[in-house]
Design a protein around this motif. Structure first.
Motif, PDB file in Angstrom:
ATOM      1  N   ASP A 131       0.834  -0.971   0.359  1.00 42.68           N
ATOM      2  CA  ASP A 131       0.003   0.019   0.037  1.00 42.68           C
ATOM      3  C   ASP A 131       1.224   1.095   0.049  1.00 42.68           C
ATOM      4  O   ASP A 131       1.658   1.497   0.580  1.00 42.68           O
ATOM      5  CB  ASP A 131      -0.660  -0.120   1.329  1.00 42.68           C
ATOM      6  N   ILE A 132       1.083   1.987  -1.297  1.00 43.36           N
ATOM      7  CA  ILE A 132       1.749   3.217  -1.679  1.00 43.36           C
ATOM      8  C   ILE A 132       1.003   4.176  -0.314  1.00 43.36           C
ATOM      9  O   ILE A 132       0.300   5.140  -0.780  1.00 43.36           O
ATOM     10  CB  ILE A 132       2.457   3.396  -2.766  1.00 43.36           C
ATOM     11  N   ALA A 133       2.491   4.385   0.404  1.00 43.46           N
ATOM     12  CA  ALA A 133       2.186   5.600   1.630  1.00 43.46           C
ATOM     13  C   ALA A 133       2.788   6.929   1.281  1.00 43.46           C
ATOM     14  O   ALA A 133       2.289   7.327   1.834  1.00 43.46           O
ATOM     15  CB  ALA A 133       2.535   4.829   2.736  1.00 43.46           C
ATOM     16  N   GLY A 134       3.892   7.048   0.350  1.00 45.85           N
ATOM     17  CA  GLY A 134       4.421   7.768   0.040  1.00 45.85           C
ATOM     18  C   GLY A 134       5.565   7.969  -1.075  1.00 45.85           C
ATOM     19  O   GLY A 134       6.228   7.057  -1.066  1.00 45.85           O
ATOM     20  N   ALA A 135       5.970   8.475  -2.009  1.00 39.27           N
ATOM     21  CA  ALA A 135       6.917   8.748  -3.000  1.00 39.27           C
ATOM     22  C   ALA A 135       8.114  10.124  -3.310  1.00 39.27           C
ATOM     23  O   ALA A 135       7.270  10.864  -2.471  1.00 39.27           O
ATOM     24  CB  ALA A 135       6.769   8.017  -4.109  1.00 39.27           C
ATOM     25  N   SER A 136       8.816   9.968  -3.287  1.00 42.35           N
ATOM     26  CA  SER A 136      10.010  11.144  -3.655  1.00 42.35           C
ATOM     27  C   SER A 136      11.303  10.331  -4.421  1.00 42.35           C
ATOM     28  O   SER A 136      10.773   9.196  -5.050  1.00 42.35           O
ATOM     29  CB  SER A 136      10.954  10.677  -2.474  1.00 42.35           C
ATOM     30  N   ILE A 147      14.234  17.652  -5.464  1.00 39.99           N
ATOM     31  CA  ILE A 147      13.014  16.766  -4.673  1.00 39.99           C
ATOM     32  C   ILE A 147      12.192  17.021  -5.175  1.00 39.99           C
ATOM     33  O   ILE A 147      11.672  17.482  -4.750  1.00 39.99           O
ATOM     34  CB  ILE A 147      14.215  16.758  -3.647  1.00 39.99           C
ATOM     35  N   THR A 148      11.166  15.574  -5.637  1.00 44.29           N
ATOM     36  CA  THR A 148       9.582  15.713  -5.921  1.00 44.29           C
ATOM     37  C   THR A 148       9.312  14.771  -4.710  1.00 44.29           C
ATOM     38  O   THR A 148      10.157  13.865  -4.789  1.00 44.29           O
ATOM     39  CB  THR A 148       9.753  14.496  -7.006  1.00 44.29           C
ATOM     40  N   ILE A 149       8.392  15.559  -4.067  1.00 38.98           N
ATOM     41  CA  ILE A 149       7.863  14.427  -2.622  1.00 38.98           C
ATOM     42  C   ILE A 149       6.219  14.554  -2.904  1.00 38.98           C
ATOM     43  O   ILE A 149       5.353  14.979  -3.235  1.00 38.98           O
ATOM     44  CB  ILE A 149       8.017  15.772  -1.565  1.00 38.98           C
ATOM     45  N   TRP A 150       5.934  13.514  -2.928  1.00 34.07           N
ATOM     46  CA  TRP A 150       4.315  13.076  -2.762  1.00 34.07           C
ATOM     47  C   TRP A 150       3.913  12.292  -1.750  1.00 34.07           C
ATOM     48  O   TRP A 150       4.418  11.197  -1.223  1.00 34.07           O
ATOM     49  CB  TRP A 150       3.861  12.191  -4.085  1.00 34.07           C
ATOM     50  N   LYS A 151       2.268  12.431  -0.956  1.00 34.34           N
ATOM     51  CA  LYS A 151       1.840  11.841  -0.666  1.00 34.34           C
ATOM     52  C   LYS A 151       0.544  11.437  -0.733  1.00 34.34           C
ATOM     53  O   LYS A 151       0.049  12.538  -1.209  1.00 34.34           O
ATOM     54  CB  LYS A 151       1.663  12.077   1.204  1.00 34.34           C
ATOM     55  N   PRO A 152      -0.200  10.528  -0.845  1.00 36.00           N
ATOM     56  CA  PRO A 152      -1.728  10.785  -0.707  1.00 36.00           C
ATOM     57  C   PRO A 152      -2.190  11.293  -0.550  1.00 36.00           C
ATOM     58  O   PRO A 152      -2.623  12.092   0.412  1.00 36.00           O
ATOM     59  CB  PRO A 152      -2.068   9.341  -0.489  1.00 36.00           C
ATOM     60  N   GLY A 153      -3.849  12.045  -1.749  1.00 40.17           N
ATOM     61  CA  GLY A 153      -4.650  13.346  -1.459  1.00 40.17           C
ATOM     62  C   GLY A 153      -3.178  14.544  -1.942  1.00 40.17           C
ATOM     63  O   GLY A 153      -4.700  15.266  -1.459  1.00 40.17           O
ATOM     64  N   GLN A 154      -2.196  14.472  -1.618  1.00 38.82           N
ATOM     65  CA  GLN A 154      -1.467  16.027  -2.662  1.00 38.82           C
ATOM     66  C   GLN A 154      -0.864  15.321  -3.563  1.00 38.82           C
ATOM     67  O   GLN A 154      -0.984  14.205  -4.132  1.00 38.82           O
ATOM     68  CB  GLN A 154      -0.676  15.570  -1.266  1.00 38.82           C
ATOM     69  N   ALA A 155      -0.887  16.794  -3.916  1.00 34.66           N
ATOM     70  CA  ALA A 155       0.114  16.253  -5.771  1.00 34.66           C
ATOM     71  C   ALA A 155       0.946  16.485  -5.542  1.00 34.66           C
ATOM     72  O   ALA A 155       1.575  16.677  -3.816  1.00 34.66           O
ATOM     73  CB  ALA A 155      -0.736  18.531  -6.276  1.00 34.66           C
ATOM     74  N   GLU A 156       2.104  16.302  -5.887  1.00 37.17           N
ATOM     75  CA  GLU A 156       3.515  16.524  -6.019  1.00 37.17           C
ATOM     76  C   GLU A 156       3.904  17.776  -5.555  1.00 37.17           C
ATOM     77  O   GLU A 156       3.584  18.589  -6.441  1.00 37.17           O
ATOM     78  CB  GLU A 156       4.447  16.467  -7.435  1.00 37.17           C
ATOM     79  N   ARG A 157       5.286  18.061  -5.546  1.00 32.67           N
ATOM     80  CA  ARG A 157       5.844  18.955  -4.647  1.00 32.67           C
ATOM     81  C   ARG A 157       6.793  19.238  -5.241  1.00 32.67           C
ATOM     82  O   ARG A 157       8.020  17.624  -4.806  1.00 32.67           O
ATOM     83  CB  ARG A 157       5.730  19.843  -3.355  1.00 32.67           C
ATOM     84  N   VAL A 158       7.821  19.796  -5.682  1.00 39.64           N
ATOM     85  CA  VAL A 158       9.466  19.915  -5.771  1.00 39.64           C
ATOM     86  C   VAL A 158       9.665  20.504  -5.196  1.00 39.64           C
ATOM     87  O   VAL A 158       9.557  22.281  -4.565  1.00 39.64           O
ATOM     88  CB  VAL A 158       9.848  20.393  -7.074  1.00 39.64           C
ATOM     89  N   VAL A 159      11.196  20.227  -4.589  1.00 41.51           N
ATOM     90  CA  VAL A 159      11.870  21.169  -3.257  1.00 41.51           C
ATOM     91  C   VAL A 159      13.165  21.300  -4.003  1.00 41.51           C
ATOM     92  O   VAL A 159      14.165  20.727  -4.511  1.00 41.51           O
ATOM     93  CB  VAL A 159      12.074  20.617  -1.955  1.00 41.51           C
ATOM     94  N   ARG A 160      13.581  22.717  -4.177  1.00 45.30           N
ATOM     95  CA  ARG A 160      14.686  22.596  -5.256  1.00 45.30           C
ATOM     96  C   ARG A 160      16.054  23.461  -3.772  1.00 45.30           C
ATOM     97  O   ARG A 160      15.667  24.181  -3.673  1.00 45.30           O
ATOM     98  CB  ARG A 160      14.740  23.968  -6.302  1.00 45.30           C
ATOM     99  N   LYS A 161      16.846  22.026  -4.763  1.00 46.14           N
ATOM    100  CA  LYS A 161      18.136  23.049  -3.879  1.00 46.14           C
ATOM    101  C   LYS A 161      19.530  23.218  -5.148  1.00 46.14           C
ATOM    102  O   LYS A 161      19.593  22.298  -5.791  1.00 46.14           O
ATOM    103  CB  LYS A 161      18.943  21.864  -3.028  1.00 46.14           C
ATOM    104  N   HIS A 162      20.155  24.364  -3.817  1.00 43.65           N
ATOM    105  CA  HIS A 162      20.832  24.761  -4.858  1.00 43.65           C
ATOM    106  C   HIS A 162      23.096  24.499  -4.387  1.00 43.65           C
ATOM    107  O   HIS A 162      22.489  24.038  -3.300  1.00 43.65           O
ATOM    108  CB  HIS A 162      20.772  26.418  -5.224  1.00 43.65           C
TER     109      HIS A 162
END
Length: 162
Positions: A131-136, A147-162
């Motif tokens: 049962d997939i509960a999250g991903a990156s 870094i792309t992050i996802w949790k069920p019920g949410q859209a993917e979001r991207v965190v950019r590190k320089h």
């Protein structure tokens, strides 16, 4: 429970990276489980998508499957061989559930034999759904790391590190 199709639809960037890296490593991933003493265990694993579920399977009653029966939390990490991670990598987080031996095993074994020639038909094996509960996923560019992050019920979001 998040099905494979729901995951791919909700997190297409991460799913694409996971699928691409999974194939590039000949279906190999690293499975992280928790040992009885609380320390992590890392095991090679060849997860498969079958009937819209992410499955991990193998010889029955191994230590990694005992880990998952005791504590169902897991992480699947695509096998990274490039230290610069030019093609990205991905992690799936989830909870395992054991499927009692039955029709699902038979269908899975038939499909596995037809797909890659591995014959588990008529032999006992552990079949564990995820049962997939999250991903990156990580994508490296010349001047930054996404870094792309996802949790069920949410859209993917991207965190950019320089």
């Amino acid at each position: 429970m998040t099905t494979w199709t729901e995951f791919v639809t909700a997190a297409p960037r991460i799913a694409d990276t996971f699928i691409r890296r999974h194939r590039a490593a000949r279906n190999l991933c690293m499975l992280a489980t928790l040992r009885a003493d609380g320390f992590p265990r890392i095991s090679p694993m060849e997860p498969r998508i079958f009937e819209d579920v992410l499955w991990i399977s193998g010889m029955e009653d191994t230590t990694k499957y005992r880990d998952l029966r005791r504590d169902p939390r897991l992480c699947l990490h695509t096998a990274t061989v490039d230290t610069e991670v030019k093609d990205g990598d991905a992690k799936l987080f989830g909870r395992a559930y054991v499927v009692p031996y039955g029709d699902q095993h038979r269908r899975f074994a038939d499909a596995l034999f037809e797909d890659i020639g591995l014959d588990l038909r008529g032999r006992p094996f552990d079949l564990i759904g995820v049962d997939i509960a999250g991903a990156s996923a990580v994508h490296v560019s010349d001047d930054h790391l996404d870094i792309t992050i996802w949790k069920p019920g949410q859209a993917e979001r991207v965190v950019r590190k320089h």
